[in-house]
Write an enzyme that holds these catalytic residues in place. Structure first.
Site, PDB file in Angstrom:
ATOM      1  CG  ASP A  67      -0.622   1.347  -3.043  1.00 31.39           C
ATOM      2  OD1 ASP A  67      -1.273   0.780  -3.116  1.00 31.39           O
ATOM      3  OD2 ASP A  67       0.906   2.075  -3.237  1.00 31.39           O
ATOM      4  CG  ASN A 136       8.566  10.592  -5.373  1.00 29.30           C
ATOM      5  OD1 ASN A 136       7.693   9.936  -5.947  1.00 29.30           O
ATOM      6  ND2 ASN A 136       8.888  10.762  -4.140  1.00 29.30           N
ATOM      7  CG  HIS A 138       6.141   6.953  -5.042  1.00 33.45           C
ATOM      8  ND1 HIS A 138       6.255   7.701  -4.616  1.00 33.45           N
ATOM      9  CD2 HIS A 138       4.781   6.568  -6.188  1.00 33.45           C
ATOM     10  CE1 HIS A 138       3.876   7.736  -4.457  1.00 33.45           C
ATOM     11  NE2 HIS A 138       3.635   7.347  -5.345  1.00 33.45           N
ATOM     12  CD  GLU A 143       6.582   7.675  -0.771  1.00 34.74           C
ATOM     13  OE1 GLU A 143       7.194   7.764  -2.430  1.00 34.74           O
ATOM     14  OE2 GLU A 143       6.249   8.929  -0.293  1.00 34.74           O
TER      15      GLU A 143
HETATM   16  C1  GLP Z   1       0.077   6.988  -4.570  1.00 28.23           C
HETATM   17  C2  GLP Z   1      -0.540   4.913  -4.466  1.00 28.23           C
HETATM   18  C3  GLP Z   1       0.426   5.051  -6.327  1.00 28.23           C
HETATM   19  C4  GLP Z   1      -0.069   6.186  -7.260  1.00 28.23           C
HETATM   20  C5  GLP Z   1       0.428   7.830  -7.349  1.00 28.23           C
HETATM   21  C6  GLP Z   1      -0.295   8.644  -7.969  1.00 28.23           C
HETATM   22  O1  GLP Z   1       1.264   7.162  -4.205  1.00 28.23           O
HETATM   23  N1  GLP Z   1       0.263   4.791  -4.027  1.00 28.23           N
HETATM   24  O2  GLP Z   1      -0.356   3.109  -6.705  1.00 28.23           O
HETATM   25  O3  GLP Z   1       0.316   5.900  -8.284  1.00 28.23           O
HETATM   26  O4  GLP Z   1      -0.432   8.075  -5.987  1.00 28.23           O
HETATM   27  O5  GLP Z   1      -2.028   8.858  -8.125  1.00 28.23           O
HETATM   28  P1  GLP Z   1      -2.381   9.947  -8.919  1.00 28.23           P
HETATM   29  O6  GLP Z   1      -2.696   8.777 -10.551  1.00 28.23           O
HETATM   30  O7  GLP Z   1      -3.513  10.005  -8.595  1.00 28.23           O
HETATM   31  O8  GLP Z   1      -1.443  10.891  -9.577  1.00 28.23           O
END
Ligand code: GLP
Length: 241
Positions: A67, A136, A138, A143
């Site tokens: 992403d 959440n 995802h 989302e």
């Molecule tokens: C964002 C990214 C996800 C990632 C999530 C959690 O939403 N698009 O790919 O898994 O953050 O991030 P973190 O690992 O910093 O908690």
């Protein structure tokens, strides 16, 4: 679903890096789906250490990232392109032309989604997809929704995600409100999926996604149907299951 229970973040990172390094050794020109966020940073650090020791070679590896924020140029410090360069690509011998990330500033958003889908299909099946999980539940930026979206698409980020990600930005209003993300089919088509989760703040998401109903309201829940899915989580992230 296979679960690897790790003691803590460092142990989780080594376990995930082990799986990825085995993939790279077995198939030097493998296609890796990569993730950003704080969860996989330790995994990248471990892979970099093994590369520096001479145990890993990324010269033929091809990558596709999940992403990118809409509106951020790849030189923006909070863009996922910048994250990947600083946390991984610039520190191993990967060929930058073998790495792929959606372009956050593409003028035609629909065309950018189509372009990225062609990049993914052009690479063939992903050998391994690395994932983190949002609070959440995802994966990527898929989302909560009424259906699982198949291919690359633009999403409006939810308030939960904006709140979770604002720690990386100077001001909350700087957090982009939209992102491009690979769709659920792209992720599910990978031969193998490895998701890293660490910390008590991920415990609810882990419980909802992997021990609850399969629903597009928790996009990670679809992984329960993947034939080769490994959850690598530390004790804190598994504390509610
Ligand atoms: C964002 C990214 C996800 C990632 C999530 C959690 O939403 N698009 O790919 O898994 O953050 O991030 P973190 O690992 O910093 O908690």
């Amino acid at each position: 679903m296979k679960i690897i229970r790790a003691k803590d973040y460092n142990h989780m990172s080594r376990q995930a890096a082990n799986i990825i390094s085995a993939q790279v050794i077995l198939k030097p020109d493998c296609v890796l789906g990569l993730a950003t966020g704080s969860s996989p940073i330790g995994t990248y650090e471990q892979l970099i250490k093994w590369y520096e020791k001479g145990d890993l070679d990324f010269s033929q590896v091809r990558t596709v990232n999940l992403d990118e924020y809409v509106g951020l140029d790849s030189s923006h410090e909070q863009s996922y392109a910048y994250f990947m360069r600083s946390h991984f690509f610039d520190r191993v011998n990967i060929d930058p032309s073998n790495t792929n990330i959606p372009c956050g500033i593409a003028p035609d958003e629909a065309a950018e989604c189509q372009r990225y889908d062609s990049v993914i299909s052009g690479l063939g099946k992903l050998d391994l997809q690395l994932l983190g999980i949002g609070p959440n539940g995802h994966i990527g930026f898929n989302e909560p929704d009424t259906c699982f979206t198949k291919g690359t698409h633009k999403v409006a980020l939810t308030e939960t995600t904006i709140q979770a990600n604002k720690r990386f930005f100077q001001r909350e209003e700087d957090v982009p409100r939209f992102a491009y993300t690979m769709g659920i089919c792209d992720i599910m088509n990978a031969r193998r999926v490895v998701l890293v989760a660490s910390g008590v703040e991920k415990a609810d998401a882990v419980k909802a996604a992997f021990f609850g109903p399969i629903t597009p309201l928790v996009s990670g829940s679809i992984l329960q149907l993947h034939p080769d899915f490994t959850l690598v989580a530390d004790e804190a992230a598994l504390s509610k299951v």
